[in-house]
Motif scaffolding. Structure first.
Motif, PDB file in Angstrom:
ATOM      1  N   ARG A  34       0.811  -1.206   0.000  1.00  0.00           N
ATOM      2  CA  ARG A  34       0.000   0.000   0.000  1.00  0.00           C
ATOM      3  C   ARG A  34       0.854   1.269   0.000  1.00  0.00           C
ATOM      4  N   PHE A  35       2.153   1.108  -0.283  1.00  0.00           N
ATOM      5  CA  PHE A  35       3.062   2.250  -0.389  1.00  0.00           C
ATOM      6  C   PHE A  35       3.327   2.533  -1.870  1.00  0.00           C
ATOM      7  N   PHE A  36       3.362   3.819  -2.241  1.00  0.00           N
ATOM      8  CA  PHE A  36       3.481   4.172  -3.646  1.00  0.00           C
ATOM      9  C   PHE A  36       4.423   5.364  -3.841  1.00  0.00           C
ATOM     10  N   LEU A  37       5.056   5.375  -4.998  1.00  0.00           N
ATOM     11  CA  LEU A  37       5.728   6.556  -5.530  1.00  0.00           C
ATOM     12  C   LEU A  37       4.893   6.975  -6.738  1.00  0.00           C
ATOM     13  N   GLY A  38       4.146   8.050  -6.605  1.00  0.00           N
ATOM     14  CA  GLY A  38       3.200   8.373  -7.661  1.00  0.00           C
ATOM     15  C   GLY A  38       2.180   7.254  -7.779  1.00  0.00           C
ATOM     16  N   ASN A  39       2.173   6.579  -8.952  1.00  0.00           N
ATOM     17  CA  ASN A  39       1.288   5.415  -9.126  1.00  0.00           C
ATOM     18  C   ASN A  39       2.076   4.116  -9.188  1.00  0.00           C
ATOM     19  N   CYS A  40       3.349   4.144  -8.750  1.00  0.00           N
ATOM     20  CA  CYS A  40       4.206   2.957  -8.816  1.00  0.00           C
ATOM     21  C   CYS A  40       4.367   2.318  -7.437  1.00  0.00           C
ATOM     22  N   LYS A  41       4.278   0.997  -7.404  1.00  0.00           N
ATOM     23  CA  LYS A  41       4.536   0.258  -6.168  1.00  0.00           C
ATOM     24  C   LYS A  41       6.040   0.050  -6.009  1.00  0.00           C
ATOM     25  N   PRO A  42       6.497  -0.373  -4.824  1.00  0.00           N
ATOM     26  CA  PRO A  42       7.932  -0.591  -4.631  1.00  0.00           C
ATOM     27  C   PRO A  42       8.483  -1.588  -5.645  1.00  0.00           C
ATOM     28  N   SER A  43       9.662  -1.306  -6.162  1.00  0.00           N
ATOM     29  CA  SER A  43      10.313  -2.224  -7.088  1.00  0.00           C
ATOM     30  C   SER A  43      11.040  -3.338  -6.335  1.00  0.00           C
ATOM     31  N   GLN A  86      -6.314   2.465   2.682  1.00  0.00           N
ATOM     32  CA  GLN A  86      -7.707   2.254   2.304  1.00  0.00           C
ATOM     33  C   GLN A  86      -7.833   2.057   0.794  1.00  0.00           C
ATOM     34  N   GLN A  87      -9.026   1.738   0.349  1.00  0.00           N
ATOM     35  CA  GLN A  87      -9.262   1.475  -1.049  1.00  0.00           C
ATOM     36  C   GLN A  87      -9.086   2.739  -1.882  1.00  0.00           C
ATOM     37  N   ARG A  88      -8.935   2.517  -3.199  1.00  0.00           N
ATOM     38  CA  ARG A  88      -8.743   3.620  -4.135  1.00  0.00           C
ATOM     39  C   ARG A  88      -9.888   4.623  -4.017  1.00  0.00           C
ATOM     40  N   GLY A  89      -9.542   5.904  -4.084  1.00  0.00           N
ATOM     41  CA  GLY A  89     -10.539   6.960  -3.956  1.00  0.00           C
ATOM     42  C   GLY A  89     -10.497   7.647  -2.608  1.00  0.00           C
ATOM     43  N   ASN A  90      -9.947   6.953  -1.609  1.00  0.00           N
ATOM     44  CA  ASN A  90      -9.807   7.541  -0.287  1.00  0.00           C
ATOM     45  C   ASN A  90      -8.481   8.302  -0.203  1.00  0.00           C
ATOM     46  N   PRO A  91      -8.417   9.351   0.604  1.00  0.00           N
ATOM     47  CA  PRO A  91      -7.163  10.118   0.717  1.00  0.00           C
ATOM     48  C   PRO A  91      -6.059   9.294   1.347  1.00  0.00           C
ATOM     49  N   ALA A  92      -4.822   9.653   1.013  1.00  0.00           N
ATOM     50  CA  ALA A  92      -3.666   8.948   1.562  1.00  0.00           C
ATOM     51  C   ALA A  92      -3.529   9.250   3.048  1.00  0.00           C
TER      52      ALA A  92
END
Length: 328
Positions: A34-43, A86-92
């Protein structure tokens, strides 16, 4: 409830990529996805002997929805690290800004500077362009609403084709309420006195560093003129020999830091800008050489609408496309 027990973030910016290491507390390890850089998940992701987690983001600056803007000789890339339980659409639940600044290559120019961009006029074998750019300086603006206090990047260029290297100058620029000027037109001078950027002394305006000699960007703050009405920017563009600058062929701005008029292209020759405080007289025509005066084009962009976004009535302002008229 999940809590952020660590904020250990290391960012390494490279020429065209970024590497970020983010250490998180043990109670967040099950939520690593559930951690992101922009729209990218950890590599990459590792669980450390201490039970903590280490997230690694290795991506190119062209990925992950980095926002790029150009300022002078630098490219600035902005993004955000976020934790979204939380699910997409909810604030970070957590946001941390990321910025990388790289030096712009001397050979790099925005795509809008390619031949054919914007509207143009052929004159004496030369092709002149003039347009309003977007806020990121990455293309021609598609919007004619300008928020009060924001900056309007006004770009002008001349295609050199087979000519010797040419210097594009803005000899005169004014703001007016009409696309054509009449004897009784009310105007607001921006550049006058043969290339003196008056607005740089009384307001906030500057010539941005050039990409190359044949183009110029006037970075003008929308303040002090035209609020709530149509605005048209009228400019006289001149193509000139870059080796023969003088008091009537120049691009000068007032440096508030140094408290003096300075020459954009050769600061060591700023003495030719001293006449901006008085009168820059016309040069003497040299032995009937008609080319000594250069080739010019009078250009107009508009209508633009400068709006106060705090005023609800600003939403009622009529919008439309930006047109450009060019006259000899």
């Amino acid at each position: 409830m999940v809590t952020l027990l660590h904020l250990d973030i290391e960012v390494t910016c490279l020429k065209d990529s970024v590497s970020i290491t983010w250490r998180i507390s043990a109670d967040l390890v099950p939520h690593a996805a559930r951690f992101f850089l922009g729209n990218c998940k950890p590599s990459d992701f590792d669980v450390l002997p201490s039970g903590e987690g280490e997230l690694v983001f290795r991506y190119r600056l062209a990925e992950c929805k980095f926002k790029r803007q150009t300022k002078g000789k630098h490219l600035i890339f902005d993004n955000e690290l976020t934790f979204r339980p939380q699910q997409r659409g909810n604030p970070a639940a957590f946001v941390h800004p990321i910025q990388c600044v790289t030096k712009r290559s001397d050979s790099w120019v925005p795509q809008f500077l390619n031949p054919g961009a914007g509207t143009s006029e052929a004159r004496g074998g030369l092709l002149f362009h003039m347009a309003l750019l977007n806020a990121e300086l990455t293309g021609i603006s598609q919007n004619n609403l300008v928020p009060l206090g924001s900056f309007m990047p006004i770009w002008a260029s001349v295609d050199q084709e087979s000519h010797q290297p040419l210097l594009l100058l803005m000899e005169e620029c004014i703001a007016a309420a009409t696309p054509k000027l009449f004897a009784d037109s009310q105007v607001y001078p921006l550049i006058s006195n043969k290339g003196c950027l008056e607005e740089s002394k009384r307001g906030n305006a500057v010539f941005l560093p050039r990409y190359h000699s044949s183009s110029l960007i006037l970075y003008l703050q929308a303040d002090g003129f035209g609020l709530g009405q149509e605005v048209y920017i009228h400019c006289k563009l001149v193509a000139w020999d870059p080796d023969h600058l003088d008091k009537t062929k120049k691009a000068c701005y007032y440096s508030k830091e140094n408290e003096r008029w300075e020459l954009l292209d050769s600061p060591d020759k700023s003495s030719i800008c001293s006449c901006c405080a008085s009168n820059c007289k016309s040069r003497q025509r040299r032995h009937a050489d008609t080319e000594s005066e250069g080739l010019s084009s009078t250009s107009v962009i508009g209508p633009l609408f400068i709006v106060d976004q705090s005023d609800p009535r600003a939403q009622e302002t009529k919008t439309g496309s930006i047109s450009t008229a060019l006259y000899k």
